[in-house]
Enzyme design. Structure first.
Site, mmCIF file in Angstrom:
data_model
loop_
_atom_site.group_PDB
_atom_site.id
_atom_site.type_symbol
_atom_site.label_atom_id
_atom_site.label_comp_id
_atom_site.label_asym_id
_atom_site.label_seq_id
_atom_site.Cartn_x
_atom_site.Cartn_y
_atom_site.Cartn_z
ATOM 1 N N LYS A 1 9.922 -7.056 0.221
ATOM 2 C CA LYS A 1 9.064 -5.872 0.067
ATOM 3 C C LYS A 1 7.708 -6.277 -0.516
ATOM 4 O O LYS A 1 7.575 -7.368 -1.087
ATOM 5 C CB LYS A 1 9.743 -4.861 -0.855
ATOM 6 C CG LYS A 1 9.971 -5.401 -2.258
ATOM 7 C CD LYS A 1 10.890 -4.510 -3.058
ATOM 8 C CE LYS A 1 11.059 -5.059 -4.466
ATOM 9 N NZ LYS A 1 12.244 -4.549 -5.126
ATOM 10 N N ARG B 1 16.744 6.756 -10.977
ATOM 11 C CA ARG B 1 15.586 6.708 -10.079
ATOM 12 C C ARG B 1 16.028 7.288 -8.745
ATOM 13 O O ARG B 1 16.048 8.500 -8.603
ATOM 14 C CB ARG B 1 15.103 5.247 -9.983
ATOM 15 C CG ARG B 1 13.817 5.068 -9.258
ATOM 16 C CD ARG B 1 13.311 3.637 -9.315
ATOM 17 N NE ARG B 1 14.216 2.671 -8.669
ATOM 18 C CZ ARG B 1 13.933 1.380 -8.496
ATOM 19 N NH1 ARG B 1 12.783 0.887 -8.950
ATOM 20 N NH2 ARG B 1 14.777 0.577 -7.894
ATOM 21 N N TYR C 1 -22.195 -9.430 -16.472
ATOM 22 C CA TYR C 1 -22.434 -8.008 -16.742
ATOM 23 C C TYR C 1 -22.267 -7.663 -18.224
ATOM 24 O O TYR C 1 -21.379 -8.185 -18.899
ATOM 25 C CB TYR C 1 -21.419 -7.157 -15.973
ATOM 26 C CG TYR C 1 -21.758 -7.023 -14.508
ATOM 27 C CD1 TYR C 1 -22.982 -6.513 -14.090
ATOM 28 C CD2 TYR C 1 -20.819 -7.395 -13.548
ATOM 29 C CE1 TYR C 1 -23.274 -6.393 -12.739
ATOM 30 C CE2 TYR C 1 -21.104 -7.269 -12.195
ATOM 31 C CZ TYR C 1 -22.342 -6.762 -11.803
ATOM 32 O OH TYR C 1 -22.624 -6.645 -10.476
ATOM 33 N N MET D 1 -16.592 -8.015 -9.637
ATOM 34 C CA MET D 1 -15.762 -7.596 -8.514
ATOM 35 C C MET D 1 -15.352 -8.782 -7.641
ATOM 36 O O MET D 1 -14.203 -8.880 -7.213
ATOM 37 C CB MET D 1 -16.522 -6.559 -7.661
ATOM 38 C CG MET D 1 -15.647 -5.944 -6.582
ATOM 39 S SD MET D 1 -16.571 -4.860 -5.491
ATOM 40 C CE MET D 1 -16.813 -3.426 -6.534
HETATM 41 C C1 LIG Z 1 13.093 -5.360 -5.728
HETATM 42 C C2 LIG Z 1 14.536 -5.100 -5.767
HETATM 43 C C3 LIG Z 1 15.459 -6.146 -5.943
HETATM 44 C C4 LIG Z 1 15.046 -7.548 -6.282
HETATM 45 O O1 LIG Z 1 14.829 -7.628 -7.660
HETATM 46 P P1 LIG Z 1 14.361 -8.984 -8.364
HETATM 47 O O2 LIG Z 1 14.368 -8.633 -9.798
HETATM 48 O O3 LIG Z 1 13.004 -9.273 -7.833
HETATM 49 O O4 LIG Z 1 15.345 -10.017 -7.981
HETATM 50 C C5 LIG Z 1 16.792 -5.852 -5.837
HETATM 51 N N1 LIG Z 1 17.221 -4.586 -5.593
HETATM 52 C C6 LIG Z 1 16.363 -3.562 -5.439
HETATM 53 C C7 LIG Z 1 16.903 -2.202 -5.191
HETATM 54 C C8 LIG Z 1 14.998 -3.772 -5.541
HETATM 55 O O5 LIG Z 1 14.147 -2.749 -5.423
#
Ligand SMILES: *Cc1c(COP(=O)(O)O)cnc(C)c1O
Length: 355
Positions: free
Chosen positions: A26, A122, A250, A299
């Site tokens: 992701k 969540r 700056y 920037m």
């Molecule tokens: C991102 C995520 C992981 C991976 O977690 P890490 O701490 O990066 O290993 C596992 N399960 C879910 C649901 C996640 O969102």
């Protein structure tokens, strides 16, 4: 690329031979680059890929990735695309389940993943929603549950071990109550990277490996075994001598108390270099030496004090590397390595090196 594979193999070495691995790609593979990383993982036989939203999954399919891909929080309006692209939607609520069923026009089998909330509060089903979940699933037998999973809230914090064990216990109980209603096998998983390290007995059928793959772990012993999977490299654009009592950048916040040799590096906050690292809060590495940031980060640029460093225009400047790791950068600005990795902007060119 080799370091990433080395990290994958390190974690595989902690698992039973039968435990499957879902690699989390992701957020642009934690900032590294989605397709290239996914392709590498596919070649190295991970079983599954995990993305956050539907569009990340589609990008992987369009690039030719064939592995199963679980979408953790598919937008309810995107279920038709989920199906079309053969992604596995995570169903985490009765609302999302009903929306999915509404968007199905045929009765072809469709695999889904179920997310259980065991204390993260969540996304996911609470225990009291399971009877209604089961009743809807029974009426829609074309939906096939591929996996049931939950997420640990504090897998790297031993202060909360009892809470974590309780999450695992609850997961075991709830997932059994679902899977026992079906005559096919369903994968169960709850461990993320730190979960694999700290709660190794609870691998179930699969683990979800994220940050560890990218070379970061909060366990210092494990961190030593992992390899740095990404560096951010730039080059000195210009070097100048700034006279005593002049200011740099700056707001004139960088002041030359003596004559200084200043190197300008073409990386700024728009590239993801957090502006709170200004004024000496971070060192880049030039020719093996620490070069502190002077003045405010701009920037697109930042200035470094290289007065005591033998360097010239065109030399490499490492924003982060194994000598100035992102875990330290994260501490400096009061965040976690995950945020550092994922905040480098798309305009930073990703280059993939393989030995
Ligand atoms: C991102 C995520 C992981 C991976 O977690 P890490 O701490 O990066 O290993 C596992 N399960 C879910 C649901 C996640 O969102």
């Amino acid at each position: 690329m080799n370091n990433l594979v080395s990290n994958l193999n390190y974690f595989k070495g902690l698992l039973l031979p039968t435990t499957k691995v879902m690699a989390m790609v992701k957020a642009f593979s934690y900032g590294l680059g989605t397709y290239e990383v996914a392709k590498l993982l596919e070649e190295n036989n991970v079983n599954y890929l995990g993305v956050a939203n539907t569009y990340e999954g589609i990008e992987l399919r369009n690039a030719g990735i064939k592995l199963p891909i679980m979408v953790m929080k598919p937008e309810v309006d995107s279920f038709d695309l989920v199906i079309e692209n053969q992604l596995t939607p995570t169903i985490f609520s009765l609302f999302s389940l009903k929306k999915l069923i509404d968007s199905i026009s045929d009765s072809n089998p469709l695999v889904i993943s179920l997310k259980i909330d065991t204390g993260m509060n969540r996304l996911g089903f609470y225990e009291n929603e399971i009877p209604e979940l089961l009743s809807i699933l029974n009426k829609n037998p074309f939906l096939k549950i591929e996996s049931i999973f939950s997420h640990l809230a504090a897998s790297d914090n031993s202060d909360h071990n009892e809470f974590t064990l309780n999450q695992i216990k609850r997961f075991k109980y709830i997932s059994k109550s679902i899977s026992s209603q079906f005559d096919y096998s369903i994968d169960l998983h709850i461990l993320n990277s730190n979960g694999i390290i700290n709660f190794n007995d609870y691998q179930f059928n699969m683990v979800r490996l994220g940050i560890g793959l990218y070379g970061v772990c909060s366990d210092t012993q494990v961190q030593k075994k992992l390899k740095c999977a990404s560096t951010l490299k730039s080059k000195i654009a210009q070097i100048k001598i700034v006279k005593k009592n002049e200011s740099i950048g700056y707001n004139r916040s960088g002041l030359a108390k003596s004559d200084l040799k200043i190197a300008t590096i073409p990386v700024g906050y728009a590239d993801g270099l957090n502006r709170t690292l200004s004024n000496g809060n971070w060192n880049m590495i030039i020719n093996g030496h620490k070069a502190p940031i002077v003045g405010n980060i701009c920037m697109d640029m930042v200035m470094l004090d290289v007065t005591n460093i033998d360097c010239k225009e065109g030399d490499n400047a490492f924003v982060f590397s194994d000598l100035n790791p992102i875990s330290e950068m994260a501490k400096k600005i009061g965040t976690i390595p995950y945020e550092i990795l994922t905040s480098y902007s798309p305009r930073v060119k990703r280059v993939f090196l393989q030995n």
